[in-house]
Motif scaffolding. Structure first.
Motif, PDB file in Angstrom:
ATOM      1  N   LEU A   1       0.621  -1.327   0.116  1.00  0.00           N
ATOM      2  CA  LEU A   1       0.021   0.014  -0.044  1.00  0.00           C
ATOM      3  C   LEU A   1       0.975   1.325  -0.123  1.00  0.00           C
ATOM      4  O   LEU A   1       0.428   2.326  -0.562  1.00  0.00           O
ATOM      5  N   GLU A   2       1.927   1.332   0.691  1.00  0.00           N
ATOM      6  CA  GLU A   2       2.864   2.578   0.600  1.00  0.00           C
ATOM      7  C   GLU A   2       3.357   2.769  -0.678  1.00  0.00           C
ATOM      8  O   GLU A   2       3.719   3.768  -1.301  1.00  0.00           O
TER       9      GLU A   2
ATOM     10  N   LEU B   1      -4.331  13.580  -0.651  1.00  0.00           N
ATOM     11  CA  LEU B   1      -5.042  12.773  -1.353  1.00  0.00           C
ATOM     12  C   LEU B   1      -6.196  12.490  -0.771  1.00  0.00           C
ATOM     13  O   LEU B   1      -7.388  12.564  -1.413  1.00  0.00           O
TER      14      LEU B   1
ATOM     15  N   LYS C   1       0.522   4.042  -2.855  1.00  0.00           N
ATOM     16  CA  LYS C   1       0.449   5.433  -2.439  1.00  0.00           C
ATOM     17  C   LYS C   1       1.477   6.216  -3.151  1.00  0.00           C
ATOM     18  O   LYS C   1       1.039   7.655  -3.845  1.00  0.00           O
TER      19      LYS C   1
ATOM     20  N   THR D   1       0.710   6.860  -6.622  1.00  0.00           N
ATOM     21  CA  THR D   1      -0.340   7.679  -6.923  1.00  0.00           C
ATOM     22  C   THR D   1      -0.020   9.092  -6.818  1.00  0.00           C
ATOM     23  O   THR D   1      -0.336   9.986  -7.557  1.00  0.00           O
TER      24      THR D   1
END
Length: 104
Positions: A4-5, A71, A8, A11
């Motif tokens: 997930l890091e 975000l 992110k 993104t």
């Protein structure tokens, strides 16, 4: 399992690059069913309008801002869907109007 890091970070890098490299920016406003106002700054990427900055002014007077620098939070998030002014209920606005709401 998805890191997930890493997702992110990718993104953030994508939206940051769009924001920093954009020459032509488009600005829109939308009124939702509850009377809230949404403001969008979008740029073209691969033939689609991608939102790079977004402001929500709720009917209760709260303001929520989203961009590559912020975000998401407990109130919402920067949309990850392309917008289409031909199909979405959006009104084109000036860059100055968007900036007034963004910096207010």
């Amino acid at each position: 399992m998805v890191d997930l890091e890493r997702v992110k970070a990718e993104t953030v890098a994508y939206y940051r690059a769009l924001d920093q490299d954009a020459i032509l920016r488009n600005h829109f406003r939308h009124t939702d069913e509850e009377g809230g106002l949404w403001y969008f700054e979008a740029v073209t990427d691969r033939g689609e309008l991608i939102v790079i900055k977004q402001v929500e002014l709720t009917s209760a007077g709260q303001r929520h801002r989203y961009s590559w620098e912020h975000l998401e939070d407990e109130h919402g998030f920067l949309t990850d869907q392309a917008i289409d002014p031909e199909e979405d209920p959006l009104e084109a606005i000036s860059a100055e109007e968007f900036q007034r709401v963004w910096t207010r």
